[in-house]
Design an enzyme around this catalytic site. Structure first.
Site, mmCIF file in Angstrom:
data_model
loop_
_atom_site.group_PDB
_atom_site.id
_atom_site.type_symbol
_atom_site.label_atom_id
_atom_site.label_comp_id
_atom_site.label_asym_id
_atom_site.label_seq_id
_atom_site.Cartn_x
_atom_site.Cartn_y
_atom_site.Cartn_z
ATOM 1 N N ASN A 7 0.878 -1.167 0.000
ATOM 2 C CA ASN A 7 0.000 0.000 0.000
ATOM 3 C C ASN A 7 0.915 1.217 0.000
ATOM 4 O OD1 ASN A 7 -1.748 2.069 0.535
ATOM 5 N ND2 ASN A 7 -2.696 1.116 2.319
ATOM 6 N N ARG A 99 -2.567 -2.127 -3.458
ATOM 7 C CA ARG A 99 -3.749 -1.285 -3.303
ATOM 8 C C ARG A 99 -3.590 -0.120 -4.279
ATOM 9 N NH1 ARG A 99 -5.075 3.226 1.101
ATOM 10 N NH2 ARG A 99 -7.192 3.588 0.439
ATOM 11 N N HIS A 189 -12.656 3.357 -0.413
ATOM 12 C CA HIS A 189 -12.738 2.361 0.682
ATOM 13 C C HIS A 189 -13.453 1.104 0.196
ATOM 14 C CE1 HIS A 189 -12.643 5.633 4.080
ATOM 15 N NE2 HIS A 189 -11.413 5.214 3.813
ATOM 16 N N GLY A 219 -12.774 5.849 10.115
ATOM 17 C CA GLY A 219 -11.378 5.937 10.557
ATOM 18 C C GLY A 219 -10.967 7.384 10.452
ATOM 19 N N GLY A 221 -10.219 8.638 7.535
ATOM 20 C CA GLY A 221 -11.167 8.860 6.433
ATOM 21 C C GLY A 221 -12.436 8.082 6.764
ATOM 22 N N ARG A 250 -11.244 16.179 6.934
ATOM 23 C CA ARG A 250 -12.043 16.530 5.748
ATOM 24 C C ARG A 250 -13.466 16.900 6.151
ATOM 25 N NH1 ARG A 250 -10.774 11.107 2.680
ATOM 26 N NH2 ARG A 250 -8.645 11.024 3.428
ATOM 27 N N ASP A 292 -8.001 13.480 16.019
ATOM 28 C CA ASP A 292 -7.980 12.143 16.613
ATOM 29 C C ASP A 292 -9.198 11.965 17.533
ATOM 30 O OD1 ASP A 292 -7.380 9.986 18.492
ATOM 31 O OD2 ASP A 292 -5.397 10.005 17.557
ATOM 32 N N MET A 293 -10.083 11.038 17.178
ATOM 33 C CA MET A 293 -11.331 10.866 17.921
ATOM 34 C C MET A 293 -11.083 10.495 19.384
ATOM 35 S SD MET A 293 -14.521 11.112 17.921
ATOM 36 C CE MET A 293 -15.515 10.949 16.450
ATOM 37 N N ARG A 294 -10.044 9.691 19.624
ATOM 38 C CA ARG A 294 -9.758 9.305 21.013
ATOM 39 C C ARG A 294 -9.483 10.545 21.870
ATOM 40 N NH1 ARG A 294 -5.614 4.676 20.143
ATOM 41 N NH2 ARG A 294 -5.411 6.172 18.476
ATOM 42 N N ILE A 342 -12.296 4.082 14.375
ATOM 43 C CA ILE A 342 -13.346 4.568 15.288
ATOM 44 C C ILE A 342 -14.486 3.536 15.379
ATOM 45 C CG2 ILE A 342 -15.042 6.396 15.690
ATOM 46 C CD1 ILE A 342 -13.156 8.283 14.073
ATOM 47 N N ASN A 345 -13.495 0.513 17.491
ATOM 48 C CA ASN A 345 -12.978 0.674 18.859
ATOM 49 C C ASN A 345 -13.775 1.567 19.790
ATOM 50 O OD1 ASN A 345 -10.474 -0.897 18.685
ATOM 51 N ND2 ASN A 345 -9.982 0.577 17.071
ATOM 52 N N GLU A 396 -8.312 -5.023 4.764
ATOM 53 C CA GLU A 396 -8.147 -4.789 3.328
ATOM 54 C C GLU A 396 -6.992 -5.609 2.763
ATOM 55 O OE1 GLU A 396 -9.066 -0.260 2.651
ATOM 56 O OE2 GLU A 396 -8.525 -0.634 4.720
HETATM 57 P P1 AMP Z 1 -7.971 4.491 11.046
HETATM 58 O O1 AMP Z 1 -7.811 5.588 10.016
HETATM 59 O O2 AMP Z 1 -8.943 3.427 10.627
HETATM 60 O O3 AMP Z 1 -6.661 3.952 11.556
HETATM 61 O O4 AMP Z 1 -8.673 5.191 12.335
HETATM 62 C C1 AMP Z 1 -8.060 6.239 13.027
HETATM 63 C C2 AMP Z 1 -9.082 6.864 13.971
HETATM 64 O O5 AMP Z 1 -9.579 5.862 14.864
HETATM 65 C C3 AMP Z 1 -8.513 7.986 14.829
HETATM 66 O O6 AMP Z 1 -9.415 9.078 14.874
HETATM 67 C C4 AMP Z 1 -8.427 7.337 16.205
HETATM 68 O O7 AMP Z 1 -8.542 8.266 17.232
HETATM 69 C C5 AMP Z 1 -9.647 6.434 16.157
HETATM 70 N N1 AMP Z 1 -9.605 5.450 17.234
HETATM 71 C C6 AMP Z 1 -8.760 4.408 17.408
HETATM 72 N N2 AMP Z 1 -9.018 3.771 18.588
HETATM 73 C C7 AMP Z 1 -10.060 4.439 19.159
HETATM 74 C C8 AMP Z 1 -10.811 4.290 20.390
HETATM 75 N N3 AMP Z 1 -10.530 3.327 21.260
HETATM 76 N N4 AMP Z 1 -11.813 5.164 20.634
HETATM 77 C C9 AMP Z 1 -12.109 6.146 19.767
HETATM 78 N N5 AMP Z 1 -11.446 6.333 18.595
HETATM 79 C C10 AMP Z 1 -10.441 5.502 18.299
#
Ligand code: AMP
Length: 421
Positions: A7, A99, A189, A219, A221, A250, A292-294, A342, A345, A396
């Protein structure tokens, strides 16, 4: 067959080595051998390599370009001290799966890469100017490193969505612009949506034609896809990955008139506005804190930060709206599937997205929802809910490896070529 899955991004190469073949696919017994990533290609790169069952190795080293990156990956994989099972020399790498982000309207499924295919991928550069050139560099690098005798296969992010009907993929702009410039919804995706739909029907023990679901890849994206009879019927990303859901940086859907308005008010070029919508918007733009959602969930919980809460609310509301729209498009679906960092998790985000969907028959089981994270797959809605909800971690790379094997085996059948191990 040992497949190297690549990738390639503009300054990174992610890889996995996967042992798979038609019988292993049938038994769902493919084996992951190794994985890793080389980031910041062009300077002092950050390298992470990990053989299955071994601790990860992380180090820095100068990596000039994609060719050097691919060579480094192969050299590492073949070195005895790396302990990659089944790989002892370059000859143990039997095929490469890439990819490829954009396949335009030409590529509706995965294909063996020939010079003509490579030209076809080049023809799509206009549609994915940031991604396709990096994918092409990866293909050329792998060909130079492994030689022309090792088959390479392109797996397109857009291919799964080539089943969209005309009324879903056309924008309501003058039709000749579609004819002239191929402006339409392509969607992305696709490999992820296709994989989770496959896992869903495997878990349920149903046929592809019985698969009616809405998948949410959430995620950095994010995209939603309406899947009817196992095929993509509509999807939220469009001509580019900017459209649709709110993402890390975005904006997703906005009024297109905002582009000109912003350019005039802020003294920006349209390219600068596009950059702002791609890189400074979404969760980052609303919160002013992070993409970052976390971190946003922590900010909201620990400091009750208003804009962090707002970013989360807008994110969840948009996802919920798409579920409603796609339930209408499919004519009623059996399940909503959550995937991506997201989606896989965060029980909290899943619960907030599903708030108010009881009317459609979707009720989460709080215990099951809380228990599904860190790669755990399964049902998170109450037993007997009319509309079920599942968490299905995406893979993927596995799908790319499997498509690679299928394409290579089919080509061998056609040509009667000797079969590799
Ligand atoms: P990805 O692009 O699929 O790797 O996803 C990245 C996103 O997933 C980021 O915004 C991370 O903060 C979020 N993420 C990963 N683990 C968690 C979690 N336990 N709770 C909330 N968001 C998460």
């Amino acid at each position: 067959m040992n497949v190297l899955v690549l990738n390639c991004g503009s300054s990174s190469v992610k890889f996995q080595l996967i042992a798979t073949d038609l019988d292993l696919i049938a038994q769902d017994a493919d084996r992951k051998l190794a994985r890793g990533v080389i980031e910041r290609i062009g300077g002092e790169a950050i390298i992470t390599f990990q053989a299955e069952g071994q601790p990860a190795q992380r180090f820095t080293a100068p990596v000039r370009d994609h060719r050097a990156a691919v060579e480094q990956i192969i050299r590492w994989a073949c070195a005895p001290e790396s302990n990659v099972s089944e790989i002892h020399s370059v000859g143990d790498i039997n095929a490469v799966g890439h990819r490829v982000v954009h396949g335009g309207e030409r590529f509706t499924q995965s294909v063996i890469i020939t010079d003509e295919v490579l030209r076809g991928i080049e023809d799509c550069i206009d549609l994915a100017p940031l991604h396709n050139p990096a994918n092409i560099r990866g293909i050329i690098a792998a060909r130079e490193s492994l030689g022309p005798g090792v088959p390479q296969v392109a797996v397109f992010d857009t291919a799964f969505h080539q089943t969209l009907p005309e009324h879903a993929y056309l924008y309501a702009i003058p039709y000749q612009l579609y004819r002239r410039h191929r402006i339409r919804r392509y969607g992305f995706h696709g490999t992820s949506h296709r994989y989770v739909a496959y896992r869903y029907r495997t878990l349920r023990g149903i046929a592809r034609e019985e698969t009616n679901v809405i998948s949410l890849h959430l995620g950095n994206g994010c995209s939603a896809t309406a899947i009817k009879r196992g095929q993509s019927l509509d999807t939220s990303m469009g001509l580019t990955p900017l459209e649709g859901l709110v993402m890390g940086t975005r904006s997703g859907d906005i009024d297109p008139a905002i582009v000109d308005f912003l350019a005039a008010k802020e003294g920006l070029t349209t390219q600068e506005v596009e950059m702002l919508l791609n890189k400074q918007s979404g969760l980052l733009g609303i919160s002013g804190l992070t993409n970052d959602m976390r971190e946003l969930l922590d900010e909201a919980r620990e400091h009750n930060d208003r804009r962090a809460r707002l970013a989360i609310e807008i994110f969840c509301y948009r996802a919920r709206k798409y579920i409603g729209a796609y339930l209408a498009a499919v004519g009623g679906a059996d399940a909503v599937i959550f995937t991506g960092g997201i989606g896989e998790n965060s029980p909290e985000i899943r619960a907030r997205i599903c708030e108010g969907l009881e009317w459609f028959g979707l009720e989460l089981d709080p215990e099951k929802n809380a228990a599904h994270k860190n790669g755990r797959e399964g049902l998170i809605s109450r037993d007997g809910a009319k509309l079920a909800a599942y968490v299905i971690p995406t893979d993927e790379e596995l799908l790319i490896a499997r498509d690679t094997v299928r394409c290579v085996r089919a080509a061998m059948e056609r040509t009667g070529a000797p079969k590799p191990a």
